[in-house]
Design an enzyme around this catalytic site. Structure first.
Site, short mmCIF file in Angstrom:
data_model
loop_
_atom_site.label_atom_id
_atom_site.label_comp_id
_atom_site.label_asym_id
_atom_site.label_seq_id
_atom_site.Cartn_x
_atom_site.Cartn_y
_atom_site.Cartn_z
N ASP A 117 0.81 -1.12 -0.07
CA ASP A 117 0.12 -0.01 -0.02
C ASP A 117 0.73 1.27 0.04
OD1 ASP A 117 -2.65 1.05 -0.04
OD2 ASP A 117 -2.64 1.55 2.08
N TYR A 119 1.25 5.83 -0.42
CA TYR A 119 0.58 7.02 0.38
C TYR A 119 1.05 8.15 -0.72
CZ TYR A 119 1.07 10.35 4.33
OH TYR A 119 0.85 11.35 5.30
N HIS A 124 -3.86 14.41 0.84
CA HIS A 124 -3.99 13.48 1.89
C HIS A 124 -2.47 13.69 3.07
CE1 HIS A 124 -4.69 10.01 4.69
NE2 HIS A 124 -3.52 9.57 4.34
N ARG A 133 1.29 16.89 13.00
CA ARG A 133 2.41 17.72 13.18
C ARG A 133 1.89 19.24 12.91
NH1 ARG A 133 4.03 13.60 9.80
NH2 ARG A 133 4.10 15.25 7.94
N GLU A 191 -10.06 4.18 4.16
CA GLU A 191 -9.56 4.93 3.44
C GLU A 191 -9.65 4.46 1.88
OE1 GLU A 191 -5.14 5.55 6.06
OE2 GLU A 191 -5.22 4.32 4.19
N GLU A 193 -9.48 4.19 -1.59
CA GLU A 193 -8.25 3.79 -2.65
C GLU A 193 -8.55 3.19 -3.80
OE1 GLU A 193 -4.84 2.36 -0.61
OE2 GLU A 193 -5.18 2.87 1.27
N ASP A 225 -8.78 0.56 2.69
CA ASP A 225 -7.67 0.19 3.72
C ASP A 225 -8.27 0.51 4.85
OD1 ASP A 225 -5.41 -0.31 4.63
OD2 ASP A 225 -4.49 1.66 4.20
N ARG A 229 -7.03 4.08 13.72
CA ARG A 229 -6.13 4.89 13.99
C ARG A 229 -5.50 5.09 15.47
NH1 ARG A 229 -5.04 6.42 8.82
NH2 ARG A 229 -6.85 6.93 7.82
N GLN A 232 -2.63 2.63 15.32
CA GLN A 232 -1.70 3.02 14.31
C GLN A 232 -0.76 3.97 15.15
OE1 GLN A 232 -3.09 4.44 10.95
NE2 GLN A 232 -1.31 5.04 9.94
N TYR A 236 3.11 2.86 15.23
CA TYR A 236 3.63 3.13 14.03
C TYR A 236 5.16 3.46 13.87
CZ TYR A 236 3.52 8.03 13.46
OH TYR A 236 3.44 9.32 13.68
N LYS A 245 -3.55 -1.81 10.17
CA LYS A 245 -4.00 -2.20 8.81
C LYS A 245 -4.22 -3.36 8.53
CE LYS A 245 -2.97 2.20 7.43
NZ LYS A 245 -3.72 3.19 6.76
N THR A 249 -8.76 -5.59 4.23
CA THR A 249 -8.70 -4.75 3.38
C THR A 249 -9.41 -5.25 2.24
OG1 THR A 249 -6.20 -4.45 3.67
CG2 THR A 249 -7.20 -3.93 1.30
N THR A 338 -4.59 6.53 0.20
CA THR A 338 -5.85 7.09 0.26
C THR A 338 -5.94 8.44 -0.66
OG1 THR A 338 -5.71 7.03 2.68
CG2 THR A 338 -7.20 8.65 2.03
N GLU A 352 -9.51 12.89 7.96
CA GLU A 352 -9.52 14.01 7.44
C GLU A 352 -10.81 14.81 7.59
OE1 GLU A 352 -7.04 13.88 3.57
OE2 GLU A 352 -7.50 12.20 3.74
#
Length: 404
Positions: A117, A119, A124, A133, A191, A193, A225, A229, A232, A236, A245, A249, A338, A352
């Protein structure tokens, strides 16, 4: 009008013909079919009745033999099927081989070899960076504009549309918690996709060039996907997604061949950083796809992400996936990452859409930040086709159920 009374403009008309695997009521036997309007044509039986030399490839319980046959055979099989369903002379032969879509069981259309998968949506990535961040000068990580970021997923938990998704459990820890706790995910997300299905394999130690994308990739499908969260966020660092994840799927029961999407090919967004030669597509044919995706939660459309905005293309993803010499296998699946656009209603995840839970969605059944048990998510999409027609992509549907 085609000979089987398909409504004019049907997105699953003869210009489309996606492939799937189905079985009839009371039978455990699976076989390859193609979708024609709201019907399924037994492709193996049709090919045999028409004397096609490729009938054996289609009279199988999975698409893998067809996938492995390569691009020349893919084109020949598609041409044979297209001719068959558009020629009135074949109506008497083919009508007994057509089955109403609601009357058949649809299965995972191919045996998944490996699953990767990516990104690859800048919108996104920037949204996620702003959420996690907020004080960073640049919400993109330094490597993002130089290579398609990806992770290796779990092929064994790829499931076909309509399969219930059991809420996963795992460790989670918020900044306020003194220690991690274990339990069901409280921040289950989706997600939206697009998945790309590899047909012809490649040799170990031999990277696949950008120009060879269509020699190896058979087609595409919608992909969800599912993402926990809270699990994760704790797991992660430093190696990336794992249990958050790998529990499920979801993919469509229908694989749309790339040949059906010729009119949907578009150039990707303007690149802002120079690319290394193996990723530089400035002199290649357009490798983006204009796919219009809709995300519905409990029947209410909550987002419409445009795939044409994806910064990294499927051809670049394939080139990067193999540049170290990793080989492709028939049935490999890789996800786009995503899909999100610049507008709020074009965001392809609840992370989001609700800005990490800060702004709940107001739905007829109540407010939502993340998914609750009983919620059903449906992805659907279409692409521009020949002569102003639309090419429909098979939907991806999944309902969340409580874990044991």
């Amino acid at each position: 009008m085609p000979p089987f009374d398909i409504p004019e403009g049907d997105p699953f008309g003869p210009h489309n013909l996606p492939y799937g695997v189905f079985s009839l009521p009371g039978s455990a036997d699976r076989t390859v079919g193609v979708r024609l309007g709201d019907q399924v044509l037994d492709a193996g039986a049709a090919a045999q009745a028409l004397g096609s030399p490729h009938a054996a490839l289609l009279a199988r319980p999975t698409l893998n033999p067809l996938l492995a046959a390569g691009r020349t055979t893919w084109s020949e099989v598609r041409r044979t099927l297209t001719d068959a369903v558009t020629d009135p002379a074949h109506r008497t032969t083919l009508e007994p081989l057509l089955h109403p879509l609601p009357s058949v069981a649809l299965h995972l259309p191919f045996e998944v070899a490996d699953y990767v998968d990516f990104y690859s949506s800048e919108h996104h990535a920037r949204n996620a960076g702003s959420i996690f961040r907020p004080d960073a000068g640049d919400t993109l990580l330094p490597n993002w504009k130089h290579l398609p970021i990806g992770y290796h997923g779990r092929a064994g938990t790829v499931v076909v549309s309509g399969t219930d998704v059991v809420r996963p459990s795992g460790q989670r820890k918020t900044p306020a918690d003194p220690a991690p706790v274990f339990g069901p995910s409280a921040r289950l997300d989706i997600e939206a996709e697009v998945g790309f299905v590899v047909g012809a394999p490649s040799r170990h130690g031999h990277p696949v060039a950008l120009a060879d994308f269509r020699e190896h990739v058979f087609g595409l499908c919608l992909l969800n996907d599912w993402s926990a969260r809270d699990i994760q966020a704790w797991e992660y660092v430093p190696l990336g997604p794992f249990l958050a994840k790998s529990f499920a799927t979801s993919v469509s029961a229908w694989i749309t061949p790339l040949e059906a999407l010729e009119e949907a090919r578009v150039a990707p967004p303007r690149r802002t950083h120079p690319l290394l030669p193996y990723l530089d597509d400035s002199a290649t044919e357009p490798a983006g796809y204009d796919l219009r995706i809709s995300v519905a939660l409990n029947g209410q459309v909550v987002a419409e992400p445009p795939f044409s905005t994806m910064y990294w293309t499927a051809a670049q993803q394939l080139a990067h996936l193999t540049v170290n010499g990793a080989s492709l296998r028939t049935g490999d699946l890789y996800g786009s990452g995503t899909v999100s656009g610049p507008a709020e209603h074009q965001r392809g995840s609840l992370l989001e859409l609700t800005w990490n839970g800060r702004d709940p969605l107001d739905l007829p059944g109540g407010k939502r930040t993340f998914l609750e048990d009983g919620d059903e998510v449906t992805l659907s999409a279409w692409a521009p086709g020949p002569d102003g027609l639309r090419v429909g992509l098979g939907e991806v549907r999944g309902r969340v159920v409580a874990g044991s």
